[in-house]
Design an enzyme around this catalytic site. Structure first.
Site, PDB file in Angstrom:
ATOM      1  N   ASP A 136      55.999  54.225  61.780  1.00 49.99           N
ATOM      2  CA  ASP A 136      55.220  53.039  61.443  1.00 49.99           C
ATOM      3  C   ASP A 136      55.390  51.974  62.524  1.00 49.99           C
ATOM      4  O   ASP A 136      56.418  51.937  63.215  1.00 49.99           O
ATOM      5  CB  ASP A 136      55.684  52.467  60.098  1.00 49.99           C
ATOM      6  CG  ASP A 136      55.453  53.423  58.942  1.00 49.99           C
ATOM      7  OD1 ASP A 136      54.528  54.251  59.046  1.00 49.99           O
ATOM      8  OD2 ASP A 136      56.193  53.336  57.951  1.00 49.99           O
ATOM      9  N   LYS A 137      54.424  51.117  62.651  1.00 45.93           N
ATOM     10  CA  LYS A 137      54.451  50.050  63.657  1.00 45.93           C
ATOM     11  C   LYS A 137      55.769  49.275  63.621  1.00 45.93           C
ATOM     12  O   LYS A 137      56.382  49.011  64.654  1.00 45.93           O
ATOM     13  CB  LYS A 137      53.277  49.099  63.441  1.00 45.93           C
ATOM     14  CG  LYS A 137      53.285  47.886  64.367  1.00 45.93           C
ATOM     15  CD  LYS A 137      52.145  46.936  64.048  1.00 45.93           C
ATOM     16  CE  LYS A 137      52.219  45.691  64.921  1.00 45.93           C
ATOM     17  NZ  LYS A 137      51.140  44.717  64.594  1.00 45.93           N
TER      18      LYS A 137
END
Length: 303
Positions: A136-137
């Site tokens: 995830d970012k």
């Protein structure tokens, strides 16, 4: 737009397995095409990836045309932990998106990879060259990228067959009472918010092991080991335990006292077998300074 037409010679338990083994497409790509309604079995749209394929069934896959995008190579600093002619291991910082999406085509890990790493595998197309798995970012830590299609297929196979070991460190809200355990709950799209994942009946099997490393007054430092690789798996399973990841505004609390830019979740260790040499490789990345600073603050309060 082109169509792949295949005929099954034997009974197969799962459609996505049959296609990934016979079409040259990755299993992840196949599953997305099925979700899009681009796969038919005997002329009927396949409802899901897990349906069985019978002998003599005709399976057709319609591949949408590639989007002609020019993904720009950018000289973005990149922590390359290891690199050879087949692969590279990257320590991704929090805040960096892995691949272009949602009209964001600059500043991603892919943009940086195109500059620093040559001859990335093209198996995932123009938007995700070399990307075997993702983070995830706002999750930091280790991931592996492939530099040729052979390495890509083999590394993805290891992930799918649970031969690749991925260990994460997270700080959770509240005090987790049990020292260790297993969360074995299926994950799918939330029935109330399609932007989120949730534990849902009929979702994809998801298994996470956890071990408590350290307890604080109102927080718990936990090690997670993924046995499957579902979207947001650790974050969703942490929420299920009643102890969401600190800083996770999607699955946890809207407000956080530590003024964070994202969740305190770090992919610490990555172990896999080299796709060419057969040698076991294991890499570790230290917890980022902002994460360690919070842990030290909590330790000082406990002392």
């Amino acid at each position: 737009m082109r169509t792949i037409r295949l005929t099954s010679e034997i009974d197969v338990r799962r459609l996505d397995v049959f296609l990934s083994e016979n079409s040259g497409l990755t299993r992840n790509h196949v599953q997305k095409l099925i979700t899009m309604g681009n796969v038919t079995v005997d002329g009927k749209i396949a409802p899901k990836a897990s349906i069985s394929v019978k002998a003599d069934s005709v399976v057709e896959v319609t591949l949408p045309p590639e989007i002609p995008l020019n993904i720009v190579a950018q000289d973005i600093p990149l922590d390359i932990v290891y690199e050879d002619s087949d692969l590279a291991v990257i320590n991704k910082p929090q805040g960096m998106t892995v691949h272009p999406a949602n009209n964001v085509y600059e500043g991603t890990l892919v943009n940086a990879l195109l500059y620093h790493v040559k001859d990335l595998s093209g198996i995932n197309g123009v938007l995700r060259p070399g990307i075997v798995h993702r983070l995830d970012k706002d999750t930091s830590g280790l991931l592996v990228v492939a530099k040729n299609d052979k390495a890509h297929v083999e590394l993805q196979r290891q992930i799918q067959t649970k031969q690749c070991r991925r260990i994460y460190i997270a700080l959770l809200e509240g005090v987790l009472k049990t020292d260790r355990g297993i969360v074995d709950k299926p994950i799918g799209r939330s029935l109330t918010d399609r932007k989120k994942m949730d534990i849902v009946q009929g979702g994809r099997n998801a298994t996470t092991l956890y071990t408590v490393l350290e307890r604080f007054t109102n927080y718990t430092l936990v090690q997670f080991e993924l046995k499957t690789g579902r979207t947001h798996q650790i974050r969703v399973h942490a929420k299920y335990l009643g102890h969401p990841v600190v800083g996770d505004k999607t699955y946890g609390y809207a407000k956080c006292k530590f003024n964070l830019d994202g969740q305190l979740l770090h992919a610490e260790t990555l172990t896999f077998t080299h796709p060419t040499t057969g040698q076991e490789l294991s890499f570790s990345a230290p917890i980022p300074p902002y994460f360690e600073k919070i842990l030290n603050t909590l330790r000082n309060k406990n002392s």
